[in-house]
Design an enzyme around this catalytic site. Structure first.
Site, PDB file in Angstrom:
ATOM      1  N   HIS A 279     -34.086 -32.499 -71.502  1.00 40.39           N
ATOM      2  CA  HIS A 279     -35.437 -32.858 -72.085  1.00 40.39           C
ATOM      3  C   HIS A 279     -35.743 -34.231 -72.022  1.00 40.39           C
ATOM      4  O   HIS A 279     -36.920 -34.474 -72.534  1.00 40.39           O
ATOM      5  CB  HIS A 279     -35.384 -32.376 -73.566  1.00 40.39           C
ATOM      6  CG  HIS A 279     -35.021 -31.056 -73.757  1.00 40.39           C
ATOM      7  ND1 HIS A 279     -35.886 -29.635 -73.351  1.00 40.39           N
ATOM      8  CD2 HIS A 279     -33.767 -30.274 -74.176  1.00 40.39           C
ATOM      9  CE1 HIS A 279     -35.429 -28.479 -73.705  1.00 40.39           C
ATOM     10  NE2 HIS A 279     -34.320 -28.946 -74.248  1.00 40.39           N
ATOM     11  N   ARG A 280     -34.878 -35.070 -71.250  1.00 40.01           N
ATOM     12  CA  ARG A 280     -35.237 -36.527 -71.127  1.00 40.01           C
ATOM     13  C   ARG A 280     -36.154 -36.598 -70.551  1.00 40.01           C
ATOM     14  O   ARG A 280     -37.225 -37.560 -70.778  1.00 40.01           O
ATOM     15  CB  ARG A 280     -33.959 -37.309 -70.781  1.00 40.01           C
ATOM     16  CG  ARG A 280     -34.151 -38.541 -70.661  1.00 40.01           C
ATOM     17  CD  ARG A 280     -32.894 -39.344 -70.076  1.00 40.01           C
ATOM     18  NE  ARG A 280     -32.014 -39.466 -71.234  1.00 40.01           N
ATOM     19  CZ  ARG A 280     -30.596 -39.209 -71.019  1.00 40.01           C
ATOM     20  NH1 ARG A 280     -30.225 -38.479 -70.017  1.00 40.01           N
ATOM     21  NH2 ARG A 280     -29.804 -39.153 -72.109  1.00 40.01           N
ATOM     22  N   ALA A 281     -36.608 -35.692 -69.447  1.00 40.93           N
ATOM     23  CA  ALA A 281     -37.948 -36.144 -68.491  1.00 40.93           C
ATOM     24  C   ALA A 281     -39.025 -35.904 -69.544  1.00 40.93           C
ATOM     25  O   ALA A 281     -40.089 -36.612 -69.249  1.00 40.93           O
ATOM     26  CB  ALA A 281     -37.925 -35.006 -67.448  1.00 40.93           C
TER      27      ALA A 281
END
Length: 371
Positions: A279-281
């Site tokens: 979910h960093r993107a």
């Protein structure tokens, strides 16, 4: 002081320039990795960006360039002085670009504690490292793929946390480490591990420009700059000052930029469709979209902001599949961005036309009333 080539005089490489600008607007974007062959203006753009940024106020005698107006981010030494009621001396200076050599060791990066001094005299003596010099500036790492992985981890951890903590034998020292991290690399010399790639907020692939007219323009501008740097800068002064004001105003506008639940869903749907892991993107796209909206002069995130951010935040996060499939995904994303920009321009033109029509109608009614 060496002459610096103007940022606005760089020909092409628009994605690279936008990625750098977004990091200048908001350090929360998470830095940028620039991949590409030599001679594509990577280091030129980084140093030119620093010259655009406004001067900062620092604690005059602090090696960590602490912000005298923000007690929460002071180093241990400045915090102790502040708590004793001392008035911290203030000085103004330009943003620094700090280079990290490929041969840098952990101690050179994070700094060292004098354990003997601490044990014998009970005093913390800290020898600052590269992270101290880079605080509130730009940390430039050329050939980041050739750095020791452990050192890269340290850099990325500090960039994410905004603080550098050094602990030795039960003794610790901390100082702020808020910087714009810019890494460059030539893929032909080896890749970064995927885990490290993912830690860079944005990533741009740059290539040499093939268009003869643009190549001629690059050559012409470079020769003019080398022959008379001051005269060349004067020709670009107006555009440089304009961009500098835009970045400053964007920083001031940034806290007021809002987004909707629909924006969040658009980001989540986009990353899900492209099969992006983790979910960093998603988080990076949102932060970069907010910065882009602020830079474009808006206080609300739009689809254009999201797609602009995605184009910079996703290339290094797409799942490793056949090269053609990945390239097709990126091309489809670029086409969506172009369509969104054209649609936004069309709506803006219609609003201007409607506004002109409303003004004309209002003027006509005023004239009829006067009669």
């Amino acid at each position: 002081m060496a002459a610096i080539f103007p940022f606005t005089a760089i020909v092409g490489q628009e994605r690279m320039k936008r990625a750098l600008i977004l990091n200048a607007v908001s350090h929360r974007v998470g830095g940028v990795l620039i991949r590409g062959e030599r001679g594509t203006a990577k280091s030129t753009a980084v140093r030119a960006l620093a010259a655009l940024l406004p001067e900062i106020e620092v604690v005059a005698d602090c090696p960590f360039s602490c912000d005298p107006h923000d007690p929460l981010t002071l180093c241990d030494n400045c915090r102790a002085r502040y708590e004793r009621g001392e008035t911290l001396p203030v000085a103004r200076r330009r943003i620094r670009v700090v280079d990290l050599p490929v041969s840098a060791t952990e101690d050179r990066v994070v700094g060292t504690l004098d354990i003997e001094q601490a044990i014998k005299k009970g005093e913390k003596r800290f020898e600052p490292g590269v992270l101290a010099a880079a605080n509130r500036g730009i940390l430039y790492v050329d050939e980041v793929n050739l750095l020791d992985d452990h050192v890269v981890d340290l850099l990325l951890d500090s960039a994410a946390m905004g603080v550098n903590v050094v602990e030795r034998e039960g003794i610790s020292f901390s100082h702020p480490a808020q910087f714009i991290l810019v890494g460059t690399m030539n893929p032909e010399e080896g890749e970064l591990r995927p885990q490290l790639l993912d830690r860079f907020g944005l990533m741009v692939d740059v290539e040499g420009i093939s268009d003869p007219q643009q190549r001629m323009l690059i050559l012409q501008r470079r020769i003019e700059f080398e022959n008379d740097p001051q005269a060349f800068y004067e020709r670009w002064r107006e555009s440089e000052e304009l961009l500098s004001r835009q970045i400053t105003e964007a920083r001031e506008r940034l806290p007021n930029v809002t987004y909707t639940t629909e924006n969040l869903y658009s980001i989540a749907r986009l990353t899900a469709e492209l099969g992006v892991d983790g979910h960093r993107a998603d988080i990076t796209i949102l932060k970069a979209a907010i910065a882009n909206a602020a830079f474009e002069g808006r206080t609300r995130v739009t689809e254009v902001d999201i797609l602009t951010a995605a184009e910079l935040a996703l290339p290094h996060r797409l799942k490793r599949r056949p090269l053609q499939d990945t390239a097709r995904d990126l091309e489809a994303l670029h086409e969506r961005l172009q369509q969104a920009r054209e649609e936004a321009a069309r709506r803006e033109a219609e609003q201007e036309q409607n506004g002109d029509a409303d003004d004309a109608t209002g003027e006509k009614k005023t004239q009829m009333t006067a009669r």
